[in-house]
Structure formats: C-alpha cells, structure tokens
Write an enzyme that holds these catalytic residues in place. Structure first.
Site, PDB file in Angstrom:
ATOM      1  N   TYR A  56     -11.868  54.936   8.400  1.00 39.43           N
ATOM      2  CA  TYR A  56     -12.815  53.984   7.797  1.00 39.43           C
ATOM      3  C   TYR A  56     -14.005  53.692   8.726  1.00 39.43           C
ATOM      4  N   ASN A  94      -5.719  63.236  13.391  1.00 37.64           N
ATOM      5  CA  ASN A  94      -4.498  63.882  12.876  1.00 37.64           C
ATOM      6  C   ASN A  94      -4.315  63.633  11.382  1.00 37.64           C
ATOM      7  N   LEU A  95      -5.271  62.952  10.759  1.00 33.59           N
ATOM      8  CA  LEU A  95      -5.287  62.698   9.309  1.00 33.59           C
ATOM      9  C   LEU A  95      -4.080  61.896   8.835  1.00 33.59           C
ATOM     10  N   GLY A 115      -6.234  55.393  15.908  1.00 34.01           N
ATOM     11  CA  GLY A 115      -5.162  54.447  16.186  1.00 34.01           C
ATOM     12  C   GLY A 115      -4.537  53.974  14.895  1.00 34.01           C
ATOM     13  N   LYS A 145      -3.248  50.646  12.604  1.00 38.15           N
ATOM     14  CA  LYS A 145      -3.826  49.307  12.524  1.00 38.15           C
ATOM     15  C   LYS A 145      -3.129  48.341  11.569  1.00 38.15           C
ATOM     16  N   SER A 168     -10.404  44.846  19.169  1.00 38.91           N
ATOM     17  CA  SER A 168     -10.308  43.910  18.048  1.00 38.91           C
ATOM     18  C   SER A 168     -10.360  42.480  18.558  1.00 38.91           C
ATOM     19  N   TYR A 191       0.752  45.273  17.177  1.00 37.06           N
ATOM     20  CA  TYR A 191      -0.584  45.872  17.045  1.00 37.06           C
ATOM     21  C   TYR A 191      -1.553  45.203  18.028  1.00 37.06           C
ATOM     22  N   LYS A 193      -3.573  46.782  21.412  1.00 39.53           N
ATOM     23  CA  LYS A 193      -5.023  46.790  21.650  1.00 39.53           C
ATOM     24  C   LYS A 193      -5.322  46.195  23.028  1.00 39.53           C
ATOM     25  N   VAL A 214      -3.357  34.090  -1.805  1.00 42.52           N
ATOM     26  CA  VAL A 214      -4.118  33.458  -0.726  1.00 42.52           C
ATOM     27  C   VAL A 214      -3.101  32.831   0.226  1.00 42.52           C
ATOM     28  N   ARG A 230       0.513  33.119   6.229  1.00 37.43           N
ATOM     29  CA  ARG A 230       1.079  34.388   6.687  1.00 37.43           C
ATOM     30  C   ARG A 230       1.401  34.258   8.179  1.00 37.43           C
ATOM     31  N   ASP A 242      -1.110  34.461  11.448  1.00 39.53           N
ATOM     32  CA  ASP A 242      -2.523  34.200  11.130  1.00 39.53           C
ATOM     33  C   ASP A 242      -3.057  33.028  11.942  1.00 39.53           C
TER      34      ASP A 242
HETATM   35  P1  NAD Z   1      -8.342  53.979   9.949  1.00 39.54           P
HETATM   36  O1  NAD Z   1      -6.867  54.025   9.835  1.00 39.54           O
HETATM   37  O2  NAD Z   1      -9.149  54.108   8.726  1.00 39.54           O
HETATM   38  O3  NAD Z   1      -8.838  55.090  10.975  1.00 39.54           O
HETATM   39  C1  NAD Z   1      -8.078  55.476  12.095  1.00 39.54           C
HETATM   40  C2  NAD Z   1      -8.084  57.001  12.150  1.00 39.54           C
HETATM   41  O4  NAD Z   1      -7.307  57.415  13.270  1.00 39.54           O
HETATM   42  C3  NAD Z   1      -7.466  57.631  10.911  1.00 39.54           C
HETATM   43  O5  NAD Z   1      -8.337  58.634  10.428  1.00 39.54           O
HETATM   44  C4  NAD Z   1      -6.160  58.233  11.425  1.00 39.54           C
HETATM   45  O6  NAD Z   1      -5.810  59.391  10.703  1.00 39.54           O
HETATM   46  C5  NAD Z   1      -6.474  58.498  12.875  1.00 39.54           C
HETATM   47  N1  NAD Z   1      -5.331  58.484  13.777  1.00 39.54           N
HETATM   48  C6  NAD Z   1      -4.356  57.546  13.861  1.00 39.54           C
HETATM   49  N2  NAD Z   1      -3.493  57.875  14.833  1.00 39.54           N
HETATM   50  C7  NAD Z   1      -3.947  59.030  15.382  1.00 39.54           C
HETATM   51  C8  NAD Z   1      -3.492  59.863  16.429  1.00 39.54           C
HETATM   52  N3  NAD Z   1      -2.368  59.574  17.108  1.00 39.54           N
HETATM   53  N4  NAD Z   1      -4.209  60.954  16.737  1.00 39.54           N
HETATM   54  C9  NAD Z   1      -5.339  61.270  16.055  1.00 39.54           C
HETATM   55  N5  NAD Z   1      -5.808  60.536  15.042  1.00 39.54           N
HETATM   56  C10 NAD Z   1      -5.121  59.415  14.708  1.00 39.54           C
HETATM   57  O7  NAD Z   1      -8.682  52.630  10.724  1.00 39.54           O
HETATM   58  P2  NAD Z   1     -10.103  51.977  10.985  1.00 39.54           P
HETATM   59  O8  NAD Z   1     -10.190  50.749  10.198  1.00 39.54           O
HETATM   60  O9  NAD Z   1     -11.151  53.008  10.873  1.00 39.54           O
HETATM   61  O10 NAD Z   1      -9.929  51.537  12.495  1.00 39.54           O
HETATM   62  C11 NAD Z   1     -10.457  52.311  13.552  1.00 39.54           C
HETATM   63  C12 NAD Z   1     -10.112  51.645  14.854  1.00 39.54           C
HETATM   64  O11 NAD Z   1     -10.664  50.336  14.869  1.00 39.54           O
HETATM   65  C13 NAD Z   1      -8.604  51.485  15.068  1.00 39.54           C
HETATM   66  O12 NAD Z   1      -8.328  51.744  16.425  1.00 39.54           O
HETATM   67  C14 NAD Z   1      -8.356  50.033  14.745  1.00 39.54           C
HETATM   68  O13 NAD Z   1      -7.265  49.518  15.466  1.00 39.54           O
HETATM   69  C15 NAD Z   1      -9.659  49.388  15.198  1.00 39.54           C
HETATM   70  N6  NAD Z   1      -9.953  48.144  14.481  1.00 39.54           N
HETATM   71  C16 NAD Z   1     -10.048  48.158  13.130  1.00 39.54           C
HETATM   72  C17 NAD Z   1     -10.302  46.967  12.446  1.00 39.54           C
HETATM   73  C18 NAD Z   1     -10.388  46.945  10.942  1.00 39.54           C
HETATM   74  O14 NAD Z   1     -10.280  45.871  10.344  1.00 39.54           O
HETATM   75  N7  NAD Z   1     -10.622  48.071  10.283  1.00 39.54           N
HETATM   76  C19 NAD Z   1     -10.456  45.773  13.156  1.00 39.54           C
HETATM   77  C20 NAD Z   1     -10.377  45.809  14.552  1.00 39.54           C
HETATM   78  C21 NAD Z   1     -10.126  47.016  15.201  1.00 39.54           C
HETATM   79  C1  UD1 Z   2      -5.856  41.197  10.418  1.00 38.03           C
HETATM   80  C2  UD1 Z   2      -4.885  41.278  11.565  1.00 38.03           C
HETATM   81  C3  UD1 Z   2      -5.651  41.655  12.822  1.00 38.03           C
HETATM   82  C4  UD1 Z   2      -6.413  42.963  12.611  1.00 38.03           C
HETATM   83  C5  UD1 Z   2      -7.316  42.821  11.394  1.00 38.03           C
HETATM   84  C6  UD1 Z   2      -7.987  44.116  11.070  1.00 38.03           C
HETATM   85  C7  UD1 Z   2      -3.045  39.741  11.043  1.00 38.03           C
HETATM   86  C8  UD1 Z   2      -2.346  38.495  11.468  1.00 38.03           C
HETATM   87  N1  UD1 Z   2      -4.167  40.040  11.725  1.00 38.03           N
HETATM   88  O1  UD1 Z   2      -6.823  40.208  10.726  1.00 38.03           O
HETATM   89  O2  UD1 Z   2      -4.742  41.815  13.893  1.00 38.03           O
HETATM   90  O3  UD1 Z   2      -7.199  43.269  13.742  1.00 38.03           O
HETATM   91  O4  UD1 Z   2      -6.535  42.421  10.260  1.00 38.03           O
HETATM   92  O5  UD1 Z   2      -7.070  45.078  10.658  1.00 38.03           O
HETATM   93  O6  UD1 Z   2      -2.615  40.448  10.148  1.00 38.03           O
HETATM   94  N2  UD1 Z   2      -5.644  36.901   3.334  1.00 38.03           N
HETATM   95  C9  UD1 Z   2      -5.178  36.403   2.136  1.00 38.03           C
HETATM   96  N3  UD1 Z   2      -4.606  37.271   1.263  1.00 38.03           N
HETATM   97  C10 UD1 Z   2      -4.452  38.609   1.533  1.00 38.03           C
HETATM   98  C11 UD1 Z   2      -4.926  39.108   2.774  1.00 38.03           C
HETATM   99  C12 UD1 Z   2      -5.522  38.216   3.650  1.00 38.03           C
HETATM  100  O7  UD1 Z   2      -5.293  35.216   1.864  1.00 38.03           O
HETATM  101  O8  UD1 Z   2      -3.909  39.344   0.709  1.00 38.03           O
HETATM  102  C13 UD1 Z   2      -6.326  35.966   4.247  1.00 38.03           C
HETATM  103  C14 UD1 Z   2      -5.673  35.872   5.613  1.00 38.03           C
HETATM  104  O9  UD1 Z   2      -4.687  34.884   5.610  1.00 38.03           O
HETATM  105  C15 UD1 Z   2      -6.894  35.519   6.484  1.00 38.03           C
HETATM  106  C16 UD1 Z   2      -8.062  36.242   5.798  1.00 38.03           C
HETATM  107  O10 UD1 Z   2      -7.620  36.476   4.462  1.00 38.03           O
HETATM  108  O11 UD1 Z   2      -7.137  34.135   6.433  1.00 38.03           O
HETATM  109  C17 UD1 Z   2      -8.420  37.560   6.443  1.00 38.03           C
HETATM  110  O12 UD1 Z   2      -7.220  38.350   6.533  1.00 38.03           O
HETATM  111  P1  UD1 Z   2      -7.264  39.900   6.967  1.00 38.03           P
HETATM  112  O13 UD1 Z   2      -8.283  40.598   6.163  1.00 38.03           O
HETATM  113  O14 UD1 Z   2      -5.863  40.413   6.907  1.00 38.03           O
HETATM  114  O15 UD1 Z   2      -7.787  39.872   8.452  1.00 38.03           O
HETATM  115  P2  UD1 Z   2      -7.237  39.092   9.742  1.00 38.03           P
HETATM  116  O16 UD1 Z   2      -6.041  38.279   9.437  1.00 38.03           O
HETATM  117  O17 UD1 Z   2      -8.380  38.378  10.347  1.00 38.03           O
END
Ligand code: NAD
Ligand code: UD1
Length: 362
Positions: A10, A31-32, A81, A83, A123, A148, A152, A216, A291, A294
């Site tokens: 993403y 690694n998809l 990674g 997530k 994160s 998780y 990080k 919610v 949750r 949270d």
């Molecule tokens: P994502 O799952 O869409 O993308 C991660 C990609 O890494 C995927 O394409 C997956 O196939 C690949 N992958 C996973 N493990 C692997 C491995 N061992 N070797 C090679 N490829 C691997 O997730 P994202 O939302 O794009 O997140 C990207 C990064 O950002 C992650 O490290 C995630 O922890 C961090 N992050 C994401 C968010 C979020 O809300 N999306 C928030 C904070 C941090």
């Molecule tokens: C979550 C993870 C965080 C991670 C981030 C991105 C937890 C505790 N934290 O963050 O570690 O880095 O995602 O992947 O899971 N909510 C609802 N209904 C839902 C989903 C979420 O009410 O179905 C609420 C949650 O309670 C929160 C807000 O929406 O108040 C945002 O939630 P979310 O999108 O999961 O993100 P984080 O909790 O901030």
C-alpha cells in the site's frame, strides 16, 4: 537506483510512484505475502515507466546479497513488513522474524554492499500512550501495546545502534501517523486480503456493501464526541515525505526522526460524517466496547518535517476519503476476488456504489 522493499504494498507502491516521478530508477523487492504483481502494472500505468521487480524475502540474506550484486543500489526505502496488530498478538514470532529479523538481514546486506542510506517505515505506535498532544519527535517512545508495536520499536533501535557504531550510516526513521486514501486517479490503493483491522478500509467495505456495519470501538473516551481521535494523512502526501527525506539523508550521517502526519486529529464519528458528506453514502454503525490496546487520541506535531524537509501534508480529509472511495469502487468494478472470513453477505452493489460516488468504471 533506489531499492524499495515492500514496494508492491500500500505505502511502498506510492513511494515507488514518487521516485519514478522524480526520474529515479527503482527496484522493488517483495515476497508478495500481502500484495500482488497487479501493483506493478498499476505503477507502470501511472508512472509511465516500469520499476524493476525482484521476488524475495527480506529475511533471506542470500537473496538480498544477490539483489545488491545485481543492481546499482544507492539507497534503500524499507517498507516491507507485517502490520496487522491482532495477528501480531497471535503470531508474535512471525512478526519479530519479519519486522526485526528482516530489518537486521537488510542492514547486514546493505553494509556488505557498501550502501548506507536507509529510510525505515516506522509508526506513531512507538510513542505508546502519550500523555500530551500533539506528539513531537522529542516525546519519549512509550511502551507499545502489542508485538507489532514492539517490532517497530525494536527495528528502530537496531538502526539507531547501527548508526551510532558507524558514521557511514545515514538513517531516516519516518513515523507514520494514520495513512489512508489512495492515488488520486483511483487506480492504486490498499486492497486488504483479510478482514480489515483499520478504520478506513473497514468503513469502505461497509459503504460498498461487503460488510454490514461499522463497529465503533469506544464512545466513552475523553475526546469531544467520545470516539478515538487520530491524525489521518493522505498516502500520497506520505509518499512525498519519503522523497524529501531521501534528499535530506543522501550524503548525511546518523539517525534522523520525522513524524509524518497532518497535525490535525479527527474522531471516528467525524470521519464517518465526512465520508457520508463527501461520498454520499450513509454508514451503518454500532457502538462497541473499546478495542484493547487503543489510545484515546494521537496526533502529530509535524513541524520538524516542515522545517527540515520542507514537507507538509497538503491534502484534506475530504480528499483522502474521496480518493479512497474512488479506489474502492474501482476494485468492486474489477470484480476483485474477495476472501470472506466473516459471515457478511457477499453482495457487492457495484452500480449503487459507483452511482453514489459519481465514479464511472472504464
Ligand atoms: P502492506 O502490507 O500493504 O505492504 C507491506 C509489503 O511488504 C507487502 O507488499 C508485503 O508483501 C511485503 N512484505 C511483508 N513481509 C515481507 C518480507 N518478509 N519480505 C519481503 N516483503 C515482505 O503494508 P503498508 O501499509 O504498505 O505498510 C508499509 C510499512 O509501513 C510497513 O512496514 C508497516 O508496518 C508500516 N506502517 C504502516 C502503517 C499503515 O497504516 N499502513 C502505519 C504505520 C507504519
Ligand atoms: C492501528 C494500530 C497501530 C498501527 C496502525 C496502522 C491498534 C491498537 N493500533 O492504529 O499499531 O500502526 O493501525 O496499521 O490496532 N476503529 C473503529 N472501528 C474499526 C476500526 C477502527 O472504531 O473497525 C477506531 C479505532 O478504535 C481508533 C480509530 O478508529 O480510534 C483508528 O483505528 P485504526 O485505523 O485501526 O488505527 P490505529 O488504532 O490508530
């Protein structure tokens, strides 16, 4: 050439597009396990050029060594990674192995290849339950509430120790707040294979009829309307932050930390209301208990990124929701195969969803 691990995912895919837009050549290593080759075609269409792709795992040193031998890599953006927070509680070893072990193997391979510029997808979860808002980079990292989050923080610490040991390293820790949205064309976004854990992907699936109701989690927080408040940032803005960070890191030394957020928090109910207003689709919701893990509220002070990188999120919450909805409608129109892991009805009212969004499939 820039290596983007996790570049079909993403965030990574948007980062790759940014790099292509700035004339860089890119190799993706993934690694998809949570993405597909379809991202490569979307990137090529939107970017006007292809990124190279190597199928591989960041935990595999031999594959990494071959990658660095085969491509003239100048810097690495490490997005690969796992997530999913709930999954990390059930399978902690897999999370530490991928997110910590994978980061260590990557750093080892980089050092062996003489590549020392690294950006890490971190994160805001590393701040834990911060007492004061907004959160700036001087706030102490807290105690994460799940494996998780620990993974990080541990990966960050590995990189901090490494940079302290050898001045050739130039490392950027990008602490993302809550990335949402999709490419503004509606052609590239998140496609969760599992039941979404995060608010927006879940809300979108309720909007498109794939799930019945948004739960919610908690309406008794000490926030203006009782629901959790987060700093949602458009994934394209986030990707631009990586480009700025890369410019700042090249030729530098040490570790630098930047928050990537907008500086503005929205509650769950504000997001739902904004979605209905912007996209014209009502969302059925129920209030459920909080949750586990949270925090009530979390938003960034993004001032350091503005001052040091000249980066500022430009897109509004409405932009994020509109772009995300356009992408969701595109997925529905393409009849994406859906993995149903709950009892929800497998009907996708595509036409209704498209009509509501004003989006016409091509
Ligand atoms: P994502 O799952 O869409 O993308 C991660 C990609 O890494 C995927 O394409 C997956 O196939 C690949 N992958 C996973 N493990 C692997 C491995 N061992 N070797 C090679 N490829 C691997 O997730 P994202 O939302 O794009 O997140 C990207 C990064 O950002 C992650 O490290 C995630 O922890 C961090 N992050 C994401 C968010 C979020 O809300 N999306 C928030 C904070 C941090
Ligand atoms: C979550 C993870 C965080 C991670 C981030 C991105 C937890 C505790 N934290 O963050 O570690 O880095 O995602 O992947 O899971 N909510 C609802 N209904 C839902 C989903 C979420 O009410 O179905 C609420 C949650 O309670 C929160 C807000 O929406 O108040 C945002 O939630 P979310 O999108 O999961 O993100 P984080 O909790 O901030």
């Amino acid at each position: 050439m820039i290596l983007v691990t996790g570049g079909t995912g993403y965030v990574g895919a948007q980062v790759v597009l940014q790099l292509l837009a700035h004339g860089q050549t890119v190799v993706i290593f993934d690694n998809l396990c949570n993405s597909s080759r379809a991202s490569l075609e979307r990137i090529a269409r939107l970017g006007g050029r292809r990124a190279r792709f190597v199928l591989g795992d960041v935990r595999n040193r031999a594959q990494l060594d071959a990658l660095f031998a085969d491509f003239p890599i100048a810097a690495v953006i490490h997005c690969a990674g796992l997530k999913a927070v709930g999954e990390s509680v059930r399978e902690p070893l897999r999370y530490y192995d991928s997110n910590v072990g994978g980061s260590i193997a990557l750093c080892q391979a980089m050092a062996a290849a003489g590549v020392f510029t690294l950006i890490f997808s971190s994160s805001a979860t590393v701040y834990g339950d911060c007492a004061t808002m907004p959160i700036d980079e001087t706030c102490a990292t807290g105690l994460p509430t799940n494996p998780y989050g620990f993974s990080k923080l541990m990966a960050e610490n590995v990189m901090i120790s490494l940079a302290a040991s050898d001045a050739r390293w130039s490392v950027g820790l990008l602490r993302y707040f809550n990335p949402i949205g999709a490419h503004e064309s509606g052609e590239l976004g998140e496609a969760p294979a599992q039941v979404p854990n995060n608010l927006l992907p879940y809300l979108l699936q309720v909007a498109s009829g794939r799930r019945d109701v948004l739960q919610v989690f908690g309406n008794d927080y000490a926030t203006p309307d009782g629901t959790g408040v987060r700093d949602y940032v458009h994934v394209m803005d986030l990707a631009e932050g990586h480009w700025r960070a890369l410019q700042a890191l090249l030729g530098g030394s040490g570790v630098r930390v930047w928050n990537l957020g907008t500086g503005r928090g929205y509650s769950v109910l504000e997001v739902v209301d904004a979605f209905t207003r912007t996209c014209g689709v009502p969302i059925a919701l129920t209030f459920e208990p909080r949750r586990t893990g949270d925090v009530a509220q979390c938003w960034a002070d993004p001032g350091k990124a503005r001052r040091e990188l000249g980066w500022q999120a430009r897109r509004s919450l409405d932009d994020m929701l509109r772009d995300a909805w356009r992408w969701e409608c595109r997925l529905a129109a393409e009849h994406r195969p859906i993995v149903y892991t709950t009892e929800t009805s497998p009907t996708i009212p595509v036409a209704a969803a498209q009509a509501a969004s004003g989006y016409a499939a091509v």
